[in-house]
Every structure is written in C-alpha cells, then in structure tokens.
Design an enzyme around this catalytic site. Structure first.
Site, PDB file in Angstrom:
ATOM      1  N   ASP A 192       0.930  -1.175   0.059  1.00 18.04           N
ATOM      2  CA  ASP A 192      -0.440  -0.384  -0.212  1.00 18.04           C
ATOM      3  C   ASP A 192       1.173   1.474  -0.186  1.00 18.04           C
ATOM      4  O   ASP A 192       1.655   1.858   0.958  1.00 18.04           O
ATOM      5  CB  ASP A 192      -1.488  -0.074   1.273  1.00 18.04           C
ATOM      6  CG  ASP A 192      -1.778   1.121   1.219  1.00 18.04           C
ATOM      7  OD1 ASP A 192      -2.183   1.333   0.240  1.00 18.04           O
ATOM      8  OD2 ASP A 192      -1.571   1.700   2.556  1.00 18.04           O
ATOM      9  N   THR A 199      -2.814   5.535  -3.986  1.00 17.68           N
ATOM     10  CA  THR A 199      -2.149   6.501  -3.658  1.00 17.68           C
ATOM     11  C   THR A 199      -1.324   6.270  -4.529  1.00 17.68           C
ATOM     12  O   THR A 199       0.214   7.428  -4.731  1.00 17.68           O
ATOM     13  CB  THR A 199      -2.075   5.570  -2.236  1.00 17.68           C
ATOM     14  OG1 THR A 199      -1.883   4.451  -2.003  1.00 17.68           O
ATOM     15  CG2 THR A 199      -2.374   6.460  -1.486  1.00 17.68           C
ATOM     16  N   THR A 200      -0.561   4.751  -4.849  1.00 14.05           N
ATOM     17  CA  THR A 200       0.474   4.165  -5.776  1.00 14.05           C
ATOM     18  C   THR A 200       0.519   5.008  -6.728  1.00 14.05           C
ATOM     19  O   THR A 200       1.571   5.579  -7.758  1.00 14.05           O
ATOM     20  CB  THR A 200       1.205   3.326  -5.939  1.00 14.05           C
ATOM     21  OG1 THR A 200       1.135   2.443  -4.858  1.00 14.05           O
ATOM     22  CG2 THR A 200       2.425   2.186  -6.603  1.00 14.05           C
ATOM     23  N   ASP A 213      -9.051   0.232   2.436  1.00 14.77           N
ATOM     24  CA  ASP A 213      -9.490   0.996   1.409  1.00 14.77           C
ATOM     25  C   ASP A 213     -10.036   0.228   0.466  1.00 14.77           C
ATOM     26  O   ASP A 213     -10.890   1.276  -0.540  1.00 14.77           O
ATOM     27  CB  ASP A 213      -7.574   0.286   0.816  1.00 14.77           C
ATOM     28  CG  ASP A 213      -6.526   1.150   0.571  1.00 14.77           C
ATOM     29  OD1 ASP A 213      -6.401   1.689   2.021  1.00 14.77           O
ATOM     30  OD2 ASP A 213      -5.639   1.009   0.439  1.00 14.77           O
TER      31      ASP A 213
END
Length: 546
Positions: A63, A96-97, A390
């Site tokens: 994550d 997020t990545t 998530d």
C-alpha cells in the site's frame, strides 16, 4: 565583494542554499526517487515492501500510503510527494501509488522540457490546461454503476494485488454487503460513512474465517463470571457514566466515633449500588454496556439480576452501538427508560484466539456493522486490515458517486491519446507541456505491464493500436497477460479515485517546478560565552556576498 566593499551576509551561519537549475534538478531527482521506491508495488502483480523501524517492528505491505508513511523521508521535496499519498489516502482511500508514480513522471517529462529551455511557468500552465481537459474526458468515459455486481468488481479490483491469501473472492462480497448495510439514501443519493464499518482483527485461524457481523464486536468480556454468557432477545442500555460512587471534588474526611456506625456506612454504599441496578432492571434492560467503570458491588448485583454487563467500552464503539442497535446514550441513570434501549437478537461472549469478545448480533437494519478479520499471523492480519480499509473506502465512494471507469491502464491509455489531440488545438509553448503530460500518463500501463512480467513496449504499442480503433475500454488483462476489454472481465476503477490522483499529482508537480531556490537553515551551536554565535561571521556555508 562589491566595488571594494566588504561582503554582506544575510543568512545564518550553516545555512545551505541551492539556486536555479541546480535546485530544480535536486528537487526533481528527489521526487523521482520516491516514485521509483513505490513503482514496483503498482497493480495486481506488484511486489511488497518490508519496512523495519528503529525498534525492529516489521510491516509488510504494498500500500503506497503505508510504505511512504513508514519511510523516514528527510528531503523536503520528497516530503511533499509523501503528502500527495497522504492526501489521496485521506480523500478517497486508494490510488496512492498511482498518484505518486504520476507526480514523479510529470516531473521527469518536465525536466526534459527545462533542458530545452522551456520556462517552468509555461510547463505549469500547460499541465493545468491538460489536467482540466483530462477531467472532462474522464467524465465522458465514465459509466454508471448498475448493480451490486459492479460494486463487487470495484472491491475486487481494489483488493487485487494485496497480500490477502486465498480469501479474496469471499472478502469483496463481504465488503459490498457491509457498505450496503450502512449506506443511507436521501433524495435518491446515497451517503456512506466508512467509519460505521468497524474492523476488528485477531490472528490465528484462516482468512476464510473472516466474517461480517450485522451488529458489533467489542473487544471486551463480561465483567462478572456469574453473568450469563448468552442473552437472547437483548434489550441494550448504553450508559456513558460510571456505575461507581463519585469521589467528591473537595477533599473530605468521615470520622466515625461509634463502631456500630461503620456497618451503617457500608450498608449505605451497598444500597446506592442496589438502587443503580434496580433502575437498570426497571427499564427492562438485560444488557448494559458502560463507557466508564463498574464497581465490584454493582457487578455482583447485576450478575444476580442476570444482566450481562461490559465496562470501559470505547466512545467510538458506544456511538457505533447506538447506530447498530437503535439505543440512545444515557448519562444519568434516572433518565433510563424502555424508550432509550436498543435491541439485538443475541448478545454473547465468545472466545476468539486467546481473548474473549462480546458479539452483539442480529440487529434489525443496523447502521453500523463489524468485520472480524482472521489470518495466520499478525503481519497477514494487519495487511488484510489495510486492504479492507482501502476497499471499503473505494466501494463507499463508488456507491455515493455512482460512476466507474475501466481499469488495467485503459483510462490512462485513452486519456494519453485524447490529450495529445487536445495539445494540437492549444498551440504555443504550452502545447509542449500538454504533450509531456500525455506522455507521462503512459507510465501507468507501462509500469503495470513491467510488474506483471510483460514486455512494456509491446504492451503499450498494442494498447495504442486498440485505442486508436476506438476500443476505449481496452486495458491489461493480468490473468492472461494480454490486452482485452476491461468491462468484459470486470476490472473497474472509481471515477473519483482517478480524478483525485491526477489533480493531486499535477498540483505537487507544478509546485515543485516553480521552486528555483532552496534555502535550508541549520541550528548553529551556541558559541562559548553565550554570545549566540556572533563569533562566526566568516563562513556562511557557500553564501554569495550581496
């Protein structure tokens, strides 16, 4: 030295300064390094990172937000990129990545333009024009969510690539059930509060034993062994004051001169507790969940009346219990009546692993539910918890927004094509920046292909060919390592996640591009004699004279 005068130093001793192209290059390199650190975690076939902190605690995760939060980043620009991941995580819970990788690539493409002599402001303006156009195109590409099947596919896509063992198929159905349970409809629009879904975790057992409880799990046991372990048709009282005798605010002493009065004093205390318990009994409650303490004598009388009681329940759990059971929180026992009680089919104490927990189940139409995660080890359970958090957020925003996009790099491939044709209509130097933006978007399908062990160049060529034929839903099929229609195989991304990832990546990239001077001050050690460093006026750490 100016015109024979002495140099003038304006910054503190020890201050370092980077200016112009050197500052820009350092900043862009730092941003690219952060993007590179998380790039291999992108997609369902991304790898995990092991993070070991200073005291030896281990986190294994892919994550992006978790990895960047745990990395001890010191460079100021790198910290700005970490903030992008945090903002993405806070706003939409996933992507997020993607946002960090895009920010790094936007800066990499901008670097090439800077070397060609394009001004940073022109690049920033071009990027802003491009992202505004990209948002319009996203709205055009997005489709409506038709049913729970689509939500399940969104959850499945969000969970893909997470280290969740064999329980993935069961988990995404469980997530959609939980979100549907707590969703509230007003004027044909849904609102979902993800915090109404409580996640508890216990290591030991298999991932397949993870369960959704249409009620709540509280990590507390009953306060007295003589209390019943199971209460059917529970009438629940939520009390947020202590079932104890309050200590006075002022210090007071009680002097008893007659020994026979000692027993009277103790009896009076017992009577107070008896009265408290009788008020609870009179209301019809057979389960008491108390936010504060319960005195030993009160515990005894509650057990005698067959009332199940739990003490020191967290405030957040009390609020969720109110949502789940329909009970109202009571501060003063005198106010407690049947109208304040909540209901559940069953309240029972169960042993999970080494701990005893209280299960409040069978609530009718609960607006707060629990998911109890099981897994082989603490690290597995913690990663499942991160993955579920998530996925719950992603399903919740999809339920609210009602819009989905094709996943697997299909959106980025289509946007890249559309933004290129938009660039031609803009003209001027901004056109170069808009083209760079379009090229940067290709980093997502390229990285996805690399992480899946596919040839990234061949994959990009195939994607481009399909998208030029107007097959806008074509992305990377990771099951067969080829390109195919994402809607056909059920790989969906929420519109809100993609939109926010693009916005936050462009915001931070343009902010970094506009920095041409980095002045970093260091705390100087006090000089002998306590003169505050006045003695060291000579060396200013490479500062030019003014």
């Amino acid at each position: 030295m100016l015109n024979g005068q002495m140099p003038i130093f304006i910054l503190k001793e020890g201050t370092s300064r980077d200016q112009g192209k050197n500052a820009q290059k350092n900043n862009i390199d730092a941003a690219k390094a952060i993007a590179e650190a998380v790039r291999t975690t992108l997609g369902p076939k991304g790898m995990d990172k092991m993070l070991v902190d200073s005291i030896g605690d281990i986190i294994i995760s892919n994550d992006g937000a978790t990895i960047l939060k745990e990395m001890d980043v010191d460079h100021p620009t790198a910290k700005m990129i970490v903030e992008v991941a945090k903002s993405q995580d806070t706003a939409v819970g996933d992507g997020t990545t993607t946002s960090v990788v895009l920010a790094g690539e936007f800066l990499k493409q901008a670097e090439e333009l800077l070397e060609q002599g394009v001004h940073p402001t022109v690049i920033a303006n071009g990027y802003r024009l491009a992202v505004n156009q990209a948002k319009k195109e996203l709205d055009a590409i997005a489709k409506d969510v038709k049913d729970d099947k689509s939500l399940e596919q969104v959850a499945r896509t969000a969970l893909s690539g997470k280290n969740i063992g064999l329980g993935g198929d069961m988990l995404y159905k469980l997530i959609v059930k939980a979100v549907n349970a707590v969703a509230e409809e007003k004027n044909h629009k849904f609102t979902v509060e993800p915090s109404s879904i409580k996640i508890d975790k216990k290591s030991g057992g298999s991932v397949n034993e993870t369960e959704l409880i249409m009620g709540l799990v509280i990590d507390k046991e009953k306060v007295h062994s003589k209390m019943p372990s199971v209460v059917n048709d529970a009438k629940i009282a939520l009390i947020d004051s202590a079932l104890e005798i309050k200590k006075t605010e002022i210090e007071a002493k009680v002097q008893i001169s007659d020994p026979s009065k000692i027993q009277d004093f103790l009896d009076q205390e017992v009577d107070t507790f008896k009265e408290m318990v009788s008020k609870i009994k009179k209301s019809g409650a057979n389960v008491v969940l108390c936010q504060k303490g319960i005195d030993d004598i009160a515990q005894h009388y509650l057990a005698k009346e067959g009332i199940y009681a739990v003490r020191r329940v967290k405030k957040s759990d009390m609020e969720k219990l109110a949502k789940a059971t329909g009970a109202k929180l009571v501060t003063n026992l005198d106010d407690l009546s049947a109208s304040y009680l909540g209901s559940a089919k069953k309240v029972e104490e169960k042993k999970i692993g080494d701990d005893r927990m209280t299960f409040v189940t069978g609530c009718s139409n609960p607006k707060a539910v629990s998911i109890l995660i099981r897994g082989g080890t603490e690290h597995v359970v913690s990663e499942i918890e991160r993955a579920l958090n998530d996925a719950i957020r992603v399903v919740a925003i999809t339920k609210e927004d009602g819009k989905i996009l094709p996943g697997g790099g299909a959106v980025e491939s289509e946007l890249s094509l559309r933004i290129r044709s938009y660039a031609a209509s803009v003209g001027g130097r901004e056109q170069l920046a808009i083209d760079a933006f379009a090229k940067a978007l290709e980093v997502i399908p390229r990285t996805l292909a690399e992480n899946a062990g596919m040839d990234p160049i061949n994959t990009l060529i195939q994607l481009k060919a399909e998208h030029e034929k107007k097959n806008i839903n074509t992305g990377i099929n990771f099951s067969d390592n080829k390109v195919s229609d994402m809607y056909a195989i059920g790989v969906f991304d929420p519109l809100k996640v993609k939109r926010h990832a693009l916005e936050s990546a462009v915001e931070v990239a343009t902010m970094i591009l506009r920095i041409d001077d980095v002045i970093a001050s260091k705390k100087s050690a006090p000089s002998p004699g306590g003169q505050g460093g006045m003695g060291g006026m000579g060396g200013m750490g490479g500062m030019p004279p003014y």
